[in-house]
Design a protein around this motif. Structure first.
Motif, PDB file in Angstrom:
ATOM      1  N   VAL A 118       0.840  -1.094   0.211  1.00  0.00           N
ATOM      2  CA  VAL A 118      -0.064  -0.087  -0.092  1.00  0.00           C
ATOM      3  C   VAL A 118       0.967   1.242  -0.069  1.00  0.00           C
ATOM      4  CG1 VAL A 118      -1.743   1.273   1.396  1.00  0.00           C
ATOM      5  CG2 VAL A 118      -1.955  -0.989   1.276  1.00  0.00           C
ATOM      6  N   LYS A 119       1.971   1.189   0.821  1.00  0.00           N
ATOM      7  CA  LYS A 119       2.842   2.348   0.751  1.00  0.00           C
ATOM      8  C   LYS A 119       3.544   2.634  -0.468  1.00  0.00           C
ATOM      9  CE  LYS A 119       6.464   4.407   3.847  1.00  0.00           C
ATOM     10  NZ  LYS A 119       7.217   4.074   4.986  1.00  0.00           N
ATOM     11  N   ILE A 120       4.069   1.490  -0.829  1.00  0.00           N
ATOM     12  CA  ILE A 120       4.756   1.891  -2.261  1.00  0.00           C
ATOM     13  C   ILE A 120       3.804   2.396  -3.554  1.00  0.00           C
ATOM     14  CG2 ILE A 120       5.833   0.647  -4.185  1.00  0.00           C
ATOM     15  CD1 ILE A 120       6.940  -1.342  -2.167  1.00  0.00           C
ATOM     16  N   ALA A 121       2.366   1.941  -3.240  1.00  0.00           N
ATOM     17  CA  ALA A 121       1.366   2.241  -4.361  1.00  0.00           C
ATOM     18  C   ALA A 121       1.277   3.590  -4.322  1.00  0.00           C
ATOM     19  CB  ALA A 121       0.047   1.348  -4.234  1.00  0.00           C
ATOM     20  N   PHE A 122       0.967   4.209  -2.867  1.00  0.00           N
ATOM     21  CA  PHE A 122       0.538   5.725  -2.975  1.00  0.00           C
ATOM     22  C   PHE A 122       1.884   6.550  -3.141  1.00  0.00           C
ATOM     23  CE2 PHE A 122      -2.752   4.646   0.063  1.00  0.00           C
ATOM     24  CZ  PHE A 122      -3.906   5.581  -0.512  1.00  0.00           C
ATOM     25  N   TYR A 123       2.991   6.046  -3.185  1.00  0.00           N
ATOM     26  CA  TYR A 123       4.199   6.860  -3.577  1.00  0.00           C
ATOM     27  C   TYR A 123       4.736   6.885  -4.899  1.00  0.00           C
ATOM     28  CZ  TYR A 123       4.981   8.216   1.373  1.00  0.00           C
ATOM     29  OH  TYR A 123       4.963   8.912   2.717  1.00  0.00           O
ATOM     30  N   SER A 124       4.103   5.685  -5.787  1.00  0.00           N
ATOM     31  CA  SER A 124       4.587   5.399  -6.852  1.00  0.00           C
ATOM     32  C   SER A 124       3.549   5.883  -8.032  1.00  0.00           C
ATOM     33  CB  SER A 124       4.950   4.076  -7.302  1.00  0.00           C
ATOM     34  OG  SER A 124       3.982   3.159  -7.021  1.00  0.00           O
ATOM     35  N   SER A 125       2.287   5.766  -7.543  1.00  0.00           N
ATOM     36  CA  SER A 125       1.096   6.378  -8.349  1.00  0.00           C
ATOM     37  C   SER A 125       1.089   7.807  -8.629  1.00  0.00           C
ATOM     38  CB  SER A 125      -0.078   5.700  -7.963  1.00  0.00           C
ATOM     39  OG  SER A 125       0.192   4.295  -7.808  1.00  0.00           O
ATOM     40  N   ASP A 126       0.507   8.150  -9.627  1.00  0.00           N
ATOM     41  CA  ASP A 126       0.038   9.686  -9.645  1.00  0.00           C
ATOM     42  C   ASP A 126      -0.985  10.081  -8.971  1.00  0.00           C
ATOM     43  OD1 ASP A 126       1.793  10.753 -11.938  1.00  0.00           O
ATOM     44  OD2 ASP A 126       0.980   9.060 -12.899  1.00  0.00           O
ATOM     45  N   VAL A 127      -2.288   9.286  -8.889  1.00  0.00           N
ATOM     46  CA  VAL A 127      -3.595   9.520  -8.256  1.00  0.00           C
ATOM     47  C   VAL A 127      -4.182   8.086  -7.960  1.00  0.00           C
ATOM     48  CG1 VAL A 127      -5.801  10.545  -8.170  1.00  0.00           C
ATOM     49  CG2 VAL A 127      -3.947  11.622  -9.399  1.00  0.00           C
ATOM     50  N   LEU A 128      -4.632   8.074  -6.705  1.00  0.00           N
ATOM     51  CA  LEU A 128      -5.415   6.886  -6.171  1.00  0.00           C
ATOM     52  C   LEU A 128      -6.661   7.305  -5.382  1.00  0.00           C
ATOM     53  CD1 LEU A 128      -2.493   4.598  -4.590  1.00  0.00           C
ATOM     54  CD2 LEU A 128      -3.803   4.326  -6.721  1.00  0.00           C
ATOM     55  N   ILE A 129      -7.573   6.476  -5.798  1.00  0.00           N
ATOM     56  CA  ILE A 129      -8.898   6.731  -4.921  1.00  0.00           C
ATOM     57  C   ILE A 129      -8.906   5.605  -3.931  1.00  0.00           C
ATOM     58  CG2 ILE A 129      -9.984   7.977  -6.773  1.00  0.00           C
ATOM     59  CD1 ILE A 129     -11.645   5.162  -7.336  1.00  0.00           C
ATOM     60  N   ALA A 130      -9.778   5.978  -2.765  1.00  0.00           N
ATOM     61  CA  ALA A 130      -9.736   5.340  -1.689  1.00  0.00           C
ATOM     62  C   ALA A 130     -10.940   5.391  -0.791  1.00  0.00           C
ATOM     63  CB  ALA A 130      -8.442   5.400  -0.806  1.00  0.00           C
ATOM     64  N   PRO A 131     -11.769   4.164  -0.306  1.00  0.00           N
ATOM     65  CA  PRO A 131     -12.897   4.501   0.564  1.00  0.00           C
ATOM     66  C   PRO A 131     -12.534   5.467   1.767  1.00  0.00           C
ATOM     67  CG  PRO A 131     -12.478   2.217  -0.118  1.00  0.00           C
ATOM     68  CD  PRO A 131     -11.250   2.928  -0.489  1.00  0.00           C
ATOM     69  N   GLU A 132     -13.957   6.010   2.143  1.00  0.00           N
ATOM     70  CA  GLU A 132     -13.597   6.986   3.299  1.00  0.00           C
ATOM     71  C   GLU A 132     -13.220   6.208   4.517  1.00  0.00           C
ATOM     72  OE1 GLU A 132     -16.647  10.308   5.370  1.00  0.00           O
ATOM     73  OE2 GLU A 132     -17.342   8.252   4.728  1.00  0.00           O
ATOM     74  N   PHE A 133     -13.709   4.918   4.691  1.00  0.00           N
ATOM     75  CA  PHE A 133     -13.581   4.098   5.858  1.00  0.00           C
ATOM     76  C   PHE A 133     -11.964   3.642   5.988  1.00  0.00           C
ATOM     77  CE2 PHE A 133     -18.267   3.052   5.820  1.00  0.00           C
ATOM     78  CZ  PHE A 133     -18.603   4.164   6.444  1.00  0.00           C
ATOM     79  N   ALA A 134     -11.472   3.393   4.828  1.00  0.00           N
ATOM     80  CA  ALA A 134     -10.153   3.011   4.908  1.00  0.00           C
ATOM     81  C   ALA A 134      -9.251   3.914   5.580  1.00  0.00           C
ATOM     82  CB  ALA A 134      -9.633   2.598   3.479  1.00  0.00           C
ATOM     83  N   LYS A 135      -8.219   2.984   6.361  1.00  0.00           N
ATOM     84  CA  LYS A 135      -7.353   3.936   7.211  1.00  0.00           C
ATOM     85  C   LYS A 135      -6.030   4.401   6.524  1.00  0.00           C
ATOM     86  CE  LYS A 135      -9.015   1.709  11.365  1.00  0.00           C
ATOM     87  NZ  LYS A 135      -8.703   0.718  12.416  1.00  0.00           N
ATOM     88  N   PHE A 136      -6.339   5.347   5.842  1.00  0.00           N
ATOM     89  CA  PHE A 136      -5.139   5.733   4.829  1.00  0.00           C
ATOM     90  C   PHE A 136      -4.843   7.303   5.042  1.00  0.00           C
ATOM     91  CE2 PHE A 136      -6.675   2.335   1.771  1.00  0.00           C
ATOM     92  CZ  PHE A 136      -5.869   1.570   2.009  1.00  0.00           C
ATOM     93  N   ASP A 137      -5.122   7.625   6.238  1.00  0.00           N
ATOM     94  CA  ASP A 137      -5.178   9.201   6.512  1.00  0.00           C
ATOM     95  C   ASP A 137      -3.641   9.909   6.348  1.00  0.00           C
ATOM     96  OD1 ASP A 137      -7.564   9.101   7.346  1.00  0.00           O
ATOM     97  OD2 ASP A 137      -7.435   8.972   9.333  1.00  0.00           O
ATOM     98  N   GLN A 138      -2.669   8.959   6.263  1.00  0.00           N
ATOM     99  CA  GLN A 138      -1.427   9.488   6.112  1.00  0.00           C
ATOM    100  C   GLN A 138      -1.076   9.844   4.773  1.00  0.00           C
ATOM    101  OE1 GLN A 138      -2.089   6.660   6.677  1.00  0.00           O
ATOM    102  NE2 GLN A 138      -0.562   5.150   6.871  1.00  0.00           N
ATOM    103  N   TYR A 139      -1.924   9.334   3.824  1.00  0.00           N
ATOM    104  CA  TYR A 139      -1.482   9.429   2.101  1.00  0.00           C
ATOM    105  C   TYR A 139      -2.556  10.385   1.767  1.00  0.00           C
ATOM    106  CZ  TYR A 139       0.923   5.052   3.432  1.00  0.00           C
ATOM    107  OH  TYR A 139       1.812   4.053   3.777  1.00  0.00           O
ATOM    108  N   LYS A 140      -1.963  10.991   0.515  1.00  0.00           N
ATOM    109  CA  LYS A 140      -2.844  11.924  -0.245  1.00  0.00           C
ATOM    110  C   LYS A 140      -3.907  10.768  -1.177  1.00  0.00           C
ATOM    111  CE  LYS A 140      -0.813  16.678  -0.692  1.00  0.00           C
ATOM    112  NZ  LYS A 140      -0.654  17.527  -1.563  1.00  0.00           N
ATOM    113  N   ARG A 141      -5.036  11.210  -1.162  1.00  0.00           N
ATOM    114  CA  ARG A 141      -5.961  10.194  -2.019  1.00  0.00           C
ATOM    115  C   ARG A 141      -7.265  10.912  -2.420  1.00  0.00           C
ATOM    116  NH1 ARG A 141      -6.809  10.619   3.148  1.00  0.00           N
ATOM    117  NH2 ARG A 141      -8.323   9.088   3.973  1.00  0.00           N
TER     118      ARG A 141
END
Length: 344
Positions: A118-141
């Protein structure tokens, strides 16, 4: 499109139709057609796909070699077909090839279990979408108020076909319980051991309730009578007519809820989506990892009035929007506009 899970073709099916209808060329690749049911679903949808070189060994040297060969292969596909955007939920390796060719990678994240991926995906991709409930608060999405399943199970998309269930004669003894056994071969399941006690639980449930057993592996001979032969693309029509889902597959549990079916998730792995579904909507019981807990939850849901189930289901539908318009924007909008919408 790059596929890596059995539900990815479902997620992208409506997007593919819309893009091809407007004259766009869509190329589909898969890193893992050996994943349970993925090849079968792709075949039934009539998709032509190219197979990205699979990994045949887990040795460090083989993994490095595998990654390099995948990058080279994806790079060739990009140049040959003049690809201008890659869409997937598994963009780590594809992003390297994309950057070499100065094209964009976009996609979605729908798992919280494999944290390093997950961490690599956030840093390597241009834009990702994610559900509101998912715990990804530290990443831009780009956050959406729904779950990824709505791309194919939202009421505006999924249309139940009664002939499928009638032909299988599944409702002759009343609405069944669907019990799903996984083989725990996914990367995030590696530490989970096989649980033979579930066989005894299925036998106990079957004494009093009609049951459909779906399993990724072989089951004892006396349980095989509960298995049904059906096309994998008919699965959601069958699930929609069950009175309860029990199983360690988290994707199927949220799918069941989106179809109005109470779900008991029996996997020890947890996620923000599962926690919120249990807390907010009340048709989901999370982390039921023993026979006693499953039976307790089963009795709770089976004693619930239909009117109460419908009320809780309505809350799910009021929350879960159809995400197909957002997926379409991922494929067509200017990447800089999408980046501006991404936030922590």
């Amino acid at each position: 499109f790059l596929l890596n899970h059995a539900r990815h073709p479902y997620i992208l099916n409506n997007l593919k139709k819309k893009l091809t209808d407007q004259g766009d060329n869509v190329y589909i690749g898969s890193r893992n057609l050996d994943k349970p049911h993925l090849a079968e679903i792709v075949q039934e949808l009539g998709w032509d796909t190219f197979l990205i070189r699979p990994m045949i060994s887990n040795s460090p040297f083989a993994i490095v070699s595998y990654i390099i060969q995948q990058i080279i292969q994806i790079n060739k596909v990009i140049r040959k077909n003049k690809i201008d955007r890659i869409i997937s939920s598994d963009l780590n390796i594809a992003s390297i090839a994309a950057k070499r060719n100065r094209i964009n990678t976009v996609g979605w994240i729908d798992t919280e279990h494999v944290t390093w991926q997950v961490k690599i995906a956030f840093y390597s991709s241009d834009v990702l979408i994610a559900p509101e409930f998912a715990k990804f608060d530290q990443y831009k999405r780009i956050v959406f108020k729904s779950i990824i399943d709505s791309a194919y199970l939202h009421p505006s998309i999924f249309k139940y076909n009664p002939e499928i269930v009638e032909n299988l004669r599944l409702l002759e003894n009343g609405r069944p319980i669907l019990y799903r056994l996984t083989n725990f071969t996914a990367l995030h399941d590696k530490k989970i051991k096989s649980r033979d006690w579930e066989y005894d639980l299925i036998r106990e449930i079957a004494k009093n309730h009609p049951i459909i057993l779906v399993s990724e592996g072989k089951v004892p001979k006396d349980l095989q009578k509960y298995q049904k032969n059906f096309k994998i693309t008919d699965f959601h029509h069958i699930l929609s007519q069950c009175k309860l889902y029990i199983g360690s597959g988290g994707s199927t549990a949220t799918e069941a809820n989106l179809l109005g079916v109470p779900a008991i998730y029996s996997n020890p792995l947890n996620a923000g989506i599962f926690e919120e579904f249990q807390k907010r909507f009340g048709l989901f019981h999370n982390h039921r990892i023993t026979k006693q807990l499953i039976l307790k939850s089963m009795n709770y849901f089976l004693s619930m009035k239909k009117s109460e189930i419908n009320l809780r289901y309505k809350k799910i539908l009021n929350y879960c929007e159809d995400i197909n318009p957002l997926l379409y924007r991922l494929a067509t909008d200017d990447i800089e506009i999408l980046k501006l919408e991404a936030r922590k």
